[in-house]
Design an enzyme around this catalytic site. Structure first.
Site, mmCIF file in Angstrom:
data_model
loop_
_atom_site.group_PDB
_atom_site.id
_atom_site.type_symbol
_atom_site.label_atom_id
_atom_site.label_comp_id
_atom_site.label_asym_id
_atom_site.label_seq_id
_atom_site.Cartn_x
_atom_site.Cartn_y
_atom_site.Cartn_z
ATOM 1 N N ARG A 15 0.798 -1.216 0.000
ATOM 2 C CA ARG A 15 0.000 0.000 0.000
ATOM 3 C C ARG A 15 0.838 1.276 0.000
ATOM 4 N NH1 ARG A 15 -4.536 0.332 4.509
ATOM 5 N NH2 ARG A 15 -4.842 -1.769 3.665
ATOM 6 N N HIS A 57 -7.946 -4.692 -7.333
ATOM 7 C CA HIS A 57 -7.700 -3.897 -6.119
ATOM 8 C C HIS A 57 -8.942 -3.886 -5.227
ATOM 9 C CE1 HIS A 57 -4.966 -1.151 -4.110
ATOM 10 N NE2 HIS A 57 -5.942 -0.277 -3.928
ATOM 11 N N TYR A 86 -18.352 11.592 -14.700
ATOM 12 C CA TYR A 86 -18.273 12.711 -15.639
ATOM 13 C C TYR A 86 -16.930 12.785 -16.368
ATOM 14 C CZ TYR A 86 -22.329 14.338 -12.987
ATOM 15 O OH TYR A 86 -23.551 14.435 -12.385
#
Length: 760
Positions: free
Chosen positions: A42, A88, A132
């Site tokens: 991570r 993931h 968007y």
């Protein structure tokens, strides 16, 4: 009411369903597992491709979606969904945030994702929702992925075992140093600033030629960080070298600015580049807050005239303000100057977290590129060997075309018959059987032999490459040269953005002192210190101190006329000097505050002198044992509340006097009422010590000292406030360390020369 139903007993008895464990051991194991997961999967990037797992999975997923630089854009929601579903198993917002950062040209030096839509801005505004926005890979990302289908890297199973993902990317681009990285793990962190890719390529090429190159040599190639937002790097060369040698340090970055003439002697300062990761809107808000709080007396106003480029306009208070002084005040108090930390703690070979030097990082990247080259070469050799085998079968088919057709038409097991009749391999026979009819017309001997020769030549070259270290490094060097050409200093993306500033142009100590004064509004004050150690600052220069109020049993000890920009020096009986800023003293309302709350005066010690600091002045300090010396006042300023030890004294002796040096003679009077005069030149100038003996005593000790000009005579003030002056002083003149004689008639019984209470 619900019943507490116990679990049903098993064959082992009622207790067999419960396993007793040691809580300490269980917590240690689970926390260690969590820590390792955070470190490995991570927070820390891999030194080879400079990516954390989430970034690597994003790029790989986008490649699977065929989002190449020349392809069309796809919705970010589609990419995030694929990454989350296949690779993931974390939140979609975390994945999208990572993707957005890779597309922001003010966050990463060389963007890996090309965004279409609102991906945030340098003001700190967030990107639009993922439904968007659209994205595709950049040429830099394509370099990182180049060769991934050619067995260049290892793959592993994904979290659900249904897919496979790369352990590391081929990494043809020096991404770790070029784009930098930051992350916080458990017990460790990483912070790497971005650098210039062309400079990194130069350093890597130098290391290929000189594998043991020193950091000092590499720093000549890699001059320092190259931030996406530009700015000016003001760090000494020695500091930069040390940071890159140890892998730990920091870099001081300032905003880039210039002045613009407004006519009639007026001007404005314009900031065009700000430090890395500083949100512009928050920066301007902070400056405005300081302006409102009157912490920036040199600044009149601030305007944000930014469009696509940054343009922050700073208006000075007056035309006489020094532009450099104005900017220094802003650098000191705002994020127009900040430090970016360096901590090159990364995963070595994807497994071991450790702090690397600049040379270590480049060496591991070069070794990875060599490994990728060898693996791709071996993969290509396998492909060539297979193709040569197939071409051999095609040649047999061409030379015996009619017989091949007959076998395929008439035999029940044509593959076996072909292998028996023409001594073909399984691969060759399968290739002939899978050949389409339209390909028959292409089976021309010359074409087959031409391709065979070309592949054989390539095969020989690749075998030489795999067997020769020098050729491998030469090939890696050529690949790096191609990257440097693509991102060279003459390209829009490759030119250096962060300017290397002149450390010698930084403000001197005197300029910094002037800056400190400029940041304080200059106002007259009267500093009052009482016998019991209460200090305060009254507005204005008070002429009459008789009306001052004190606590019961307390009275005036010192009163000084000063300015808020002055430093107040205190001299204690233990020989220490303490420094207080006049602007930081409590106001005149009430009785002030105990001076012991501001400086660490010893419990059994007291203040014997207080005065306004004059760095050009010299002082004479002396203790009760009659020892003393001259010290430059510039050497006694203390930077901490513990003060600065100047006069060394041992109990029961104490520091007794601190007087300004102005004249050519010294007058010393003891508690035994003996006076001695001697030249000032007999006293040494020191910065610390016990000093020399000024007067010898059989009983008692030193009472007072005065420095005066012999031509003007010796003066003192009696208990009535009258001034006495004696011109004929031959009777008391002598040498240092003598006992002296009784003073002239009229000398005060207090054995003090007397000084006005108000002074500076």
């Amino acid at each position: 009411m619900a019943k507490n139903t116990p679990p049903p007993p098993t064959e082992g008895g009622p207790e067999s369903g419960i396993e007793p464990i040691d809580l300490r051991q269980a917590l240690e194991e689970r926390y260690l597992s969590y820590a390792l997961s955070t470190i490995m999967h991570r927070a820390l990037p891999d030194v080879r491709d400079g990516l954390k797992p989430v970034h690597r999975r994003l790029l790989f997923a986008m490649r699977l979606l065929k989002l190449d630089p020349n392809a069309g854009f796809k919705k970010c929601a589609r990419v995030v969904g694929d990454v989350m579903g296949k690779f993931h198993p974390h939140g979609d917002q975390a994945i999208y945030d990572a993707m957005v950062r890779l597309a922001q040209d003010f966050s990463v030096r060389y963007p890996l994702v090309e965004g279409q839509g609102n991906f945030g801005n340098i003001d700190g505004d967030n990107a639009a929702a993922m439904r968007y926005t659209e994205a595709r890979l950049t040429a830099v990302a394509q370099l990182l992925l180049d060769g991934i289908d050619e067995d260049a890297v290892d793959f592993r199973e994904t979290y659900d075992g249904e897919e496979s993902e790369p352990v590391v990317l081929p990494g043809a681009f020096p991404n770790l140093l070029a784009n930098g990285s930051s992350g916080i793990a458990v017990g460790m962190a990483t912070s790497i600033p971005p650098h210039n890719a062309a400079e990194l390529c130069d350093a890597a090429l130098h290391m290929i030629q000189f594998p043991n190159a020193s950091v000092e040599t590499l720093v000549k190639k890699v001059k320092g960080p190259d931030f996406p937002t530009g700015g000016v790097l003001v760090e000494s060369h020695q500091s930069i070298v040390e940071s890159y040698r140890t892998g730990r340090g920091s870099f001081r970055v300032r905003a880039k600015w210039h002045t613009e003439d407004q006519g009639r002697g007026t001007w404005i300062a314009v900031v065009t580049e700000i430090p890395y990761l500083v949100p512009k809107s928050r920066l301007i808000e902070k400056i405005a807050e300081l302006l409102t709080a009157r912490k920036l007396p040199l600044l009149a106003d601030i305007h944000d005239e930014s469009a696509e480029d940054i343009r922050i306009v700073l208006e000075p208070k007056s035309r006489t303000v020094d532009p450099a002084l104005l900017m220094e005040s802003l650098f000191k108090l705002t994020d127009l100057e900040n430090r970016f930390p360096l901590n090159m703690n990364v995963l070595s070979a994807g497994r071991v977290p450790m702090v690397h030097s600049l040379a270590d990082v480049l060496r591991e990247w070069l070794n990875h590129r060599r490994d990728v080259l060898i693996r791709r070469s071996n993969h290509r050799l396998a492909k060539i060997a297979h193709r040569l085998e197939v071409l051999g079968g095609y040649l047999v088919a061409y030379l015996n075309l009619d017989e091949v057709i007959r076998i395929i038409r008439e035999e029940d097991e044509p593959k076996t018959e072909l292998m028996r009749a023409f001594k073909l391999t399984d691969v060759q026979a399968e290739a002939i059987l899978n050949m389409r009819l339209r390909s028959l017309r292409k089976l021309e001997e010359m074409e087959i032999r031409t391709e065979h020769e070309a592949l054989s030549k390539e095969q020989a070259e690749l075998r030489d490459l795999v067997a020769d270290d020098d050729k491998q490094w030469a090939t890696v060097g050529e690949q790096i040269k191609d990257v440097r050409k693509t991102f060279g200093p003459d390209t829009a993306l490759g030119r250096r953005r962060t300017e290397i500033g002149d450390v010698g142009a930084l403000p001197s100590a005197d300029a910094l002192e002037e800056l400190k004064e400029a940041l304080i509004e200059k106002e007259p004050v009267t500093v009052v210190l009482s016998e019991k150690g209460w200090i305060r600052a009254l507005k204005g220069h008070q002429g009459d101190t008789a009306g001052l109020q004190f606590k019961s049993g307390d009275r005036l000890k010192f009163a000084l006329h000063a300015q808020t920009t002055d430093k107040i020096l205190l001299f204690a009986t233990d020989g220490r000097f303490f420094t207080l800023g006049a602007d930081k003293l409590p106001g005149g309302r009430g009785h002030g505050e105990p001076v012991r709350l501001m400086v660490d005066v010893g419990e059994n010690h007291d203040i014997v002198a207080a005065f306004v600091h004059d760095p050009a002045r010299r002082l004479l300090v002396a203790a009760t044992d009659g020892r003393g010396f001259v010290v430059p006042e510039a050497e006694i300023v203390a930077n901490t509340r513990k003060g600065k030890q100047v006069l060394n004294v041992k109990a029961p002796d104490e520091a007794r006097v601190c007087v300004p040096v102005s004249g050519d003679m010294v007058a010393v009077i003891g508690e035994n009422r003996k006076l001695i005069l001697f030249p000032l030149t007999e006293i040494p100038e020191m910065t610390r010590g016990k000093g020399v003996r000024l007067q010898r005593y059989r009983d008692g000790g030193l009472s007072d000292v005065k420095v005066f000009t012999l031509a003007d005579g010796l003066s003192w003030i009696d208990s009535s406030g009258r001034t006495w002056t004696v011109m004929d002083l031959d009777e008391w003149r002598g040498a240092r360390a003598q006992a002296g004689r009784l003073p002239p008639k009229g000398f005060p019984k207090t054995n003090k020369f007397g000084r006005a209470v108000l002074g500076g």
